[in-house]
Design a protein around this motif. Structure first.
Motif, short mmCIF file in Angstrom:
data_model
loop_
_atom_site.label_atom_id
_atom_site.label_comp_id
_atom_site.label_asym_id
_atom_site.label_seq_id
_atom_site.Cartn_x
_atom_site.Cartn_y
_atom_site.Cartn_z
N PRO A 70 0.82 -1.22 0.00
CA PRO A 70 0.00 0.00 0.00
C PRO A 70 0.86 1.27 0.00
N GLY A 71 0.32 2.30 -0.71
CA GLY A 71 0.97 3.60 -0.73
C GLY A 71 -0.05 4.66 -1.12
N PRO A 72 0.32 5.92 -1.00
CA PRO A 72 -0.61 7.00 -1.33
C PRO A 72 -1.10 6.90 -2.79
N ALA A 73 -2.35 7.24 -2.98
CA ALA A 73 -2.96 7.18 -4.32
C ALA A 73 -2.55 8.40 -5.12
N PRO A 74 -2.46 8.25 -6.47
CA PRO A 74 -2.19 9.43 -7.32
C PRO A 74 -3.38 10.37 -7.31
N GLN A 75 -3.18 11.57 -7.79
CA GLN A 75 -4.26 12.56 -7.82
C GLN A 75 -5.35 12.14 -8.81
N LEU A 76 -6.57 12.29 -8.36
CA LEU A 76 -7.74 11.96 -9.19
C LEU A 76 -8.37 13.23 -9.72
N ASP A 77 -8.77 13.21 -10.97
CA ASP A 77 -9.55 14.31 -11.53
C ASP A 77 -11.03 13.91 -11.44
N PRO A 78 -11.77 14.41 -10.46
CA PRO A 78 -13.16 13.99 -10.29
C PRO A 78 -14.04 14.32 -11.49
N ALA A 79 -13.70 15.40 -12.22
CA ALA A 79 -14.53 15.80 -13.36
C ALA A 79 -14.52 14.75 -14.45
N SER A 80 -13.34 14.18 -14.72
CA SER A 80 -13.22 13.16 -15.77
C SER A 80 -13.20 11.75 -15.18
N GLY A 81 -13.01 11.66 -13.87
CA GLY A 81 -12.93 10.34 -13.23
C GLY A 81 -11.70 9.57 -13.63
N SER A 82 -10.60 10.28 -13.90
CA SER A 82 -9.38 9.60 -14.36
C SER A 82 -8.18 10.02 -13.51
N ALA A 83 -7.16 9.16 -13.55
CA ALA A 83 -5.89 9.41 -12.87
C ALA A 83 -4.78 8.79 -13.70
N THR A 84 -3.57 9.25 -13.49
CA THR A 84 -2.42 8.72 -14.22
C THR A 84 -1.57 7.88 -13.28
#
Length: 229
Positions: A198-212
């Motif tokens: 486990p580790g911190p999650a990448p930033q999420l773009d709630p508008a598009s529902g996507s992350a890199t």
């Protein structure tokens, strides 16, 4: 006085015979004559056997259908997400409820997390994770309160309804890692990417529902509450 002659005697007998015939004829005519006009006649009594009409059964009542009592159903039509921090700010928690089902995610944004699923019945939440973590709580109005037990530690909480884009999100990457995000009403994000470590999650773009993730774009699903994991 001299004796009667035979002729006189014969004449007297003939006259008597005529009188007798007239009397008999008159009697016979009286007995057979039709009744005079206006004279009452008595009809002969009927000798036909009296018949009794069969008793007619009373009309049968229409079958009474069993009364249908509306079944009292629990108020489980809620579809909402609640998000916030535990009372001691040890972790962040989100609870999604839809119909009679619910999903919860609790994490500290670093290493500790748990996905829990279960039921929502009559305002009561009862959820459990595969690892044995437990959440029990009550939903009233726009808030959920209760206790979540993670790794044997009890964490009390009272969290409020979170309208989109705040909410609970989950994604699965091609490397089979699972990422969970809780987006709070103030825009703060807390999540964990777990590929076995486990580790911190990448930033999420709630508008598009996507992350890199590692240069690859992944799409997150908004958790409604009726999913199973």
């Amino acid at each position: 006085m001299g004796q009667r002659s035979p002729l006189v005697t014969l004449a007297a007998a003939a006259a008597g015979f005529v009188v007798l015939l007239v009397v008999n004829s008159t009697q016979n005519t009286a007995s057979t004559a039709p009744p005079a006009a206006g004279e009452a006649t008595t009809a002969p009594a009927s000798t036909a056997p009296a018949t009794t009409a069969p008793a007619t059964p009373p009309p049968s009542s229409p079958p009474t259908s069993a009364a249908t009592t509306p079944t009292a159903t629990a108020t489980n039509e809620v579809a909402a997400v609640y998000a916030g921090r535990t009372d001691g700010r040890e972790a962040t928690l989100a609870v999604a409820v839809k119909g009679g089902r619910a999903v919860a995610y609790v994490c500290d944004g670093r290493r500790v997390e748990a996905w829990l699923t279960g039921t929502y019945v009559s305002g009561r939440l009862a959820l459990r994770s595969r690892a044995g973590d437990v959440l029990t709580g009550n939903l009233a109005g726009d808030a959920v309160s209760g206790t979540v037990t993670v790794r044997g530690r009890d964490l009390d909480f009272a969290i409020d309804k979170a309208d989109p884009p705040a909410g609970l999100y989950r994604a699965k990457t091609t490397s089979s890692s699972v990422i969970g995000w809780i987006v709070l009403p103030d825009g703060t994000q807390v999540g964990i990417e777990n590929d076995g470590t486990p580790g911190p999650a990448p930033q999420l773009d709630p508008a598009s529902g996507s992350a890199t993730v590692g240069g690859t774009t992944v799409t997150a699903d908004s958790i409604a509450g009726d999913e199973t994991f």
